[in-house]
Design an enzyme around this catalytic site. Sequence first.
Site, PDB file in Angstrom:
ATOM      1  N   ASP A  49       0.678  -1.589  -0.094  1.00 50.42           N
ATOM      2  CA  ASP A  49      -0.105  -0.226  -0.122  1.00 50.42           C
ATOM      3  C   ASP A  49       0.772   1.326  -0.138  1.00 50.42           C
ATOM      4  O   ASP A  49       0.710   1.977  -1.087  1.00 50.42           O
ATOM      5  CB  ASP A  49      -0.954   0.107   0.588  1.00 50.42           C
ATOM      6  CG  ASP A  49      -1.867   1.284   1.115  1.00 50.42           C
ATOM      7  OD1 ASP A  49      -2.468   1.402   0.629  1.00 50.42           O
ATOM      8  OD2 ASP A  49      -1.641   1.988   2.643  1.00 50.42           O
ATOM      9  N   GLU A 121      -2.209  -5.531  -3.911  1.00 48.79           N
ATOM     10  CA  GLU A 121      -1.080  -4.419  -2.860  1.00 48.79           C
ATOM     11  C   GLU A 121       0.284  -5.341  -2.093  1.00 48.79           C
ATOM     12  O   GLU A 121       1.301  -5.387  -1.797  1.00 48.79           O
ATOM     13  CB  GLU A 121      -1.534  -3.716  -1.147  1.00 48.79           C
ATOM     14  CG  GLU A 121      -2.355  -3.038  -2.157  1.00 48.79           C
ATOM     15  CD  GLU A 121      -3.503  -2.250  -1.173  1.00 48.79           C
ATOM     16  OE1 GLU A 121      -3.654  -1.160  -1.340  1.00 48.79           O
ATOM     17  OE2 GLU A 121      -3.549  -2.370  -0.107  1.00 48.79           O
TER      18      GLU A 121
END
Length: 226
Positions: A49, A121
Amino acid sequence: MKLSADLLTFSDRLGHKFFRPDLLVRAVTHSSIVSPHRDDNQRLEFLGDRVLGLVMAEALLQADPNAPEGLLAPRYNALVRRETCADVARQIDLGAVLKLGRSEMKSGGRRKEALLADAMEAVIAAIYQDAGFEAARRVILHLWGARIHNVADDARDAKTALQEWAQARGEVPPTYVEVARTGPDHQPVFTIEVRLASGPFEQATAGSKRQAEQAAAAALLKKVDQ
């Protein structure tokens, strides 16, 4: 460790050859299948992320050197949000290689937006740990592609825009109500109604509550802001 045939094919779709195959295996492993000998992808997701965020922030600054922060922030949010990550995951058929527990497989986990976004992610983090930031940046820019340059000048989501419209006119924030839910548990379809205190309302249907709310808000904003 050698990658299985499906993960080798996925690696080709991804555009990155792993020096440490174990990183990719961990990135596609959901917590529902974790054992004492197998790690899940949650820690990688946390890192990915942040890597994605840095790449997107840099790319937006380069794409529009004169854009003020007020425009860059909503564009950034549009590019890193869960829906976009899940779309990219579908683009490379990430769901097909997810390692899931039996319950998640039965409930349609390979198609779930949250699982796809989290795994995307995690894959980004795996590339970063495998070959460094530039390798991760190259893959991200390739996969996100035209999304970076086509993101709307004002990428505020429709719910935010509708709430600001109401507040500017002295109204209370709009209300959202789920009026129907159809389809199987693993693939529900939601119908959401949004209503302003002054009376106008609209409904929309989508595969997630958030998408239905956004579509309903966009429709109502179009109706009242004419």
